[in-house]
Design a protein around this motif. Structure first.
Motif, PDB file in Angstrom:
ATOM      1  N   ASN A   1      -5.847   1.092  -7.922  1.00  0.00           N
ATOM      2  CA  ASN A   1      -6.001   2.419  -7.324  1.00  0.00           C
ATOM      3  C   ASN A   1      -6.522   2.377  -5.893  1.00  0.00           C
ATOM      4  N   SER A   2      -7.176   1.282  -5.515  1.00  0.00           N
ATOM      5  CA  SER A   2      -7.695   1.171  -4.154  1.00  0.00           C
ATOM      6  C   SER A   2      -7.733  -0.295  -3.739  1.00  0.00           C
TER       7      SER A   2
ATOM      8  N   LYS B   1      -0.214   4.439  -0.769  1.00  0.00           N
ATOM      9  CA  LYS B   1      -1.032   5.652  -0.757  1.00  0.00           C
ATOM     10  C   LYS B   1      -0.480   6.738   0.161  1.00  0.00           C
TER      11      LYS B   1
ATOM     12  N   ASN C   1       0.855  -1.178   0.000  1.00  0.00           N
ATOM     13  CA  ASN C   1       0.000   0.000   0.000  1.00  0.00           C
ATOM     14  C   ASN C   1       0.896   1.234   0.000  1.00  0.00           C
TER      15      ASN C   1
END
Length: 166
Positions: free
Chosen positions: A86-87, A38, A36
């Motif tokens: 993207n997620s 982000k 991850n």
């Protein structure tokens, strides 16, 4: 024994030292891995993806087999051959943890999976990729030929019906 579900790694920085503690040749032998990214900046995300891809390429191990490695990032999939989403919601549902208990059949399959994992090593990724690609090309050709055969058969049937009906 546990099912192969996602192992999520949250990176706080793009430092090589932090990344090195996770990058090992047997990283994806037991279960799929999700990095991850982000919390990193756009450029840092690209740097981590590049470093990880270089690690797998230089050690000639696969980031697709036996379990895939995913990156949750803001980047487009065109920047790398690795799997980008993207997620977390876009990750394949196959490896998500189930809430229910396993039944007998699932526990037998899990036992077989455990035995296979003990024997499996992540060796010669390039050769495996070539073999899988060749296998896929042969089957694609077979599919196309079968599709063509069915089309020609339908034309022949129509011609035969026209001859019978006059």
């Amino acid at each position: 024994m546990s099912l192969p579900n996602y192992h999520t790694i949250h990176l706080k920085s793009s430092e090589l030292e932090e990344l090195k503690q996770f990058l090992e040749p047997d990283l994806n032998l037991k279960r799929p891995v999700v990095f991850n990214l982000k919390s990193l900046t756009f450029d840092q995300q690209r740097e981590v993806i590049g470093l990880t891809e270089n690690f797998f390429t230089s050690n000639n191990i696969s980031f697709k087999f036996p379990y895939p490695i995913y990156f949750v990032t803001d980047h487009e999939a065109s920047i790398t051959q690795m799997s980008l989403v993207n997620s977390v919601e876009q990750l394949p549902k196959f490896f998500t943890q189930k809430e229910s208990k396993m039944n007998v059949k699932e526990s037998h399959v899990l036992g077989k999976n455990k035995l296979l994992q003990q024997e499996l090593k992540n060796n010669d990724a390039q050769q495996s990729e070539i073999e899988i690609s060749t296998y896929g090309q042969f089957h694609k050709k077979i599919h196309e030929l079968e599709h063509e055969r069915l089309f020609l058969r339908s034309i022949l049937n129509r011609i035969s019906q026209v001859k019978k009906n006059g």
